[in-house]
Design a protein around this motif. Structure first.
Motif, mmCIF file in Angstrom:
data_model
loop_
_atom_site.group_PDB
_atom_site.id
_atom_site.type_symbol
_atom_site.label_atom_id
_atom_site.label_comp_id
_atom_site.label_asym_id
_atom_site.label_seq_id
_atom_site.Cartn_x
_atom_site.Cartn_y
_atom_site.Cartn_z
ATOM 1 N N PRO A 94 0.828 -1.207 0.000
ATOM 2 C CA PRO A 94 0.000 0.000 0.000
ATOM 3 C C PRO A 94 0.866 1.261 0.000
ATOM 4 O O PRO A 94 2.084 1.165 0.100
ATOM 5 C CB PRO A 94 -0.779 -0.125 1.301
ATOM 6 N N SER A 95 0.226 2.429 -0.063
ATOM 7 C CA SER A 95 0.962 3.694 -0.071
ATOM 8 C C SER A 95 1.429 4.043 1.337
ATOM 9 O O SER A 95 0.613 4.249 2.237
ATOM 10 C CB SER A 95 0.059 4.806 -0.600
ATOM 11 N N SER A 96 2.742 4.106 1.534
ATOM 12 C CA SER A 96 3.269 4.422 2.863
ATOM 13 C C SER A 96 3.029 5.891 3.230
ATOM 14 O O SER A 96 2.776 6.217 4.391
ATOM 15 C CB SER A 96 4.765 4.095 2.948
ATOM 16 N N HIS A 97 3.099 6.787 2.239
ATOM 17 C CA HIS A 97 2.807 8.196 2.504
ATOM 18 C C HIS A 97 1.383 8.347 3.050
ATOM 19 O O HIS A 97 1.144 9.036 4.044
ATOM 20 C CB HIS A 97 2.945 9.035 1.218
ATOM 21 N N THR A 98 0.438 7.681 2.377
ATOM 22 C CA THR A 98 -0.964 7.779 2.790
ATOM 23 C C THR A 98 -1.187 7.109 4.131
ATOM 24 O O THR A 98 -1.931 7.618 4.982
ATOM 25 C CB THR A 98 -1.870 7.128 1.731
ATOM 26 N N SER A 99 -0.542 5.980 4.346
ATOM 27 C CA SER A 99 -0.677 5.266 5.617
ATOM 28 C C SER A 99 -0.220 6.126 6.790
ATOM 29 O O SER A 99 -0.918 6.259 7.802
ATOM 30 C CB SER A 99 0.131 3.963 5.563
ATOM 31 N N VAL A 100 0.950 6.735 6.669
ATOM 32 C CA VAL A 100 1.476 7.595 7.733
ATOM 33 C C VAL A 100 0.596 8.824 7.931
ATOM 34 O O VAL A 100 0.295 9.225 9.063
ATOM 35 C CB VAL A 100 2.924 8.011 7.416
ATOM 36 N N ALA A 101 0.150 9.423 6.817
ATOM 37 C CA ALA A 101 -0.690 10.623 6.904
ATOM 38 C C ALA A 101 -2.000 10.327 7.618
ATOM 39 O O ALA A 101 -2.441 11.104 8.484
ATOM 40 C CB ALA A 101 -0.961 11.177 5.506
ATOM 41 N N GLY A 158 -3.437 2.926 7.873
ATOM 42 C CA GLY A 158 -3.079 4.019 8.764
ATOM 43 C C GLY A 158 -4.151 4.310 9.799
ATOM 44 O O GLY A 158 -3.854 4.433 11.001
ATOM 45 N N ALA A 159 -5.406 4.394 9.355
ATOM 46 C CA ALA A 159 -6.501 4.681 10.274
ATOM 47 C C ALA A 159 -6.703 3.535 11.263
ATOM 48 O O ALA A 159 -6.945 3.752 12.458
ATOM 49 C CB ALA A 159 -7.785 4.945 9.501
ATOM 50 N N GLY A 160 -6.590 2.301 10.774
ATOM 51 C CA GLY A 160 -6.766 1.144 11.652
ATOM 52 C C GLY A 160 -5.678 1.046 12.703
ATOM 53 O O GLY A 160 -5.961 0.766 13.878
#
Length: 213
Positions: free
Chosen positions: A125-132, A181-183
């Motif tokens: 998955p997208s790590s940028h999006t996960s962290v954000a 990220g949210a989870g």
């Protein structure tokens, strides 16, 4: 533990979907977002994408400094929870990247996707999006006010858009990063609440209510 399995299951299901019947819609949408290539959009995507690491470091650091300055332990604890959620989401993201090893859209479809920020790692998955989204979700849970929730979620969503626009992720990569990220943020927040309640319950009554023993 069941929540961790649920998050991992969701991300794996996205991988199955993206390699099955939804691959064409996925690249179709990625191609259209990637075509938004005006000077303003390119600049916006570059700035927002590059802001991910700076914001992820600056926000918990700022909260921790404020906690030290004001001598309020709550803010130090909040900063630790943010760091835990960000670190957890990043670690899980890298694990999924290694397991799934999905090619970036500009690698698989070089004739359709223009790359504006090449990367050597895999796509899902997208790590940028996960962290954000780990940061935005934790902030929203800790400070449930619109002036915190709206800007943080808008920023996290903009990071996801920017990564697609730059040609380095499919929409499903971003969606997988959002869920991860949210989870992870929600799980970190609940574990922290459980731990604080447990510690509070174990303290002597006089300490809990603030009376001298």
């Amino acid at each position: 533990m069941r929540k961790v399995k649920y998050i991992l299951g969701l991300c794996l299901s996205f991988f199955c979907v993206t390699n099955g019947f939804s691959q064409n819609p996925d690249i179709w949408l990625a191609e259209r977002i990637n075509r938004w290539d005006s000077k303003e959009v390119r600049q916006f995507s570059r700035i927002v994408s590059n802001s991910e690491l700076a914001v992820a470091l600056a926000v918990p650091a700022g909260i921790a400094i404020y906690g030290l300055y004001s001598d309020e332990k709550k803010y130090l604890n909040d900063a630790m929870v943010i760091c835990a959620s960000i670190a957890g989401s990043y670690a899980l993201t890298q694990a999924f990247k290694l397991m799934i090893d999905r090619k970036r859209p500009y690698e698989k479809y070089p004739e359709r996707i223009v790359c504006r920020d090449p990367s050597s790692s895999s796509s899902f998955p997208s790590s940028h999006t996960s962290v954000a989204f780990a940061l935005a979700t934790t902030l929203s849970l800790q400070y449930p006010r619109w002036e915190v929730i709206v800007p943080s979620m808008l920023w996290a969503s903009a990071v996801g858009f920017a990564r697609i626009n730059q040609g380095v992720h499919y929409p499903t990569d971003v969606l997988g990063g959002m869920i991860l990220g949210a989870g992870t943020a929600y799980l970190s927040y609940r574990i922290n609440k459980w731990w604080l309640n447990k510690r509070s319950f174990q303290m002597p009554y006089a300490v809990r209510v603030g009376y001298p023993e």
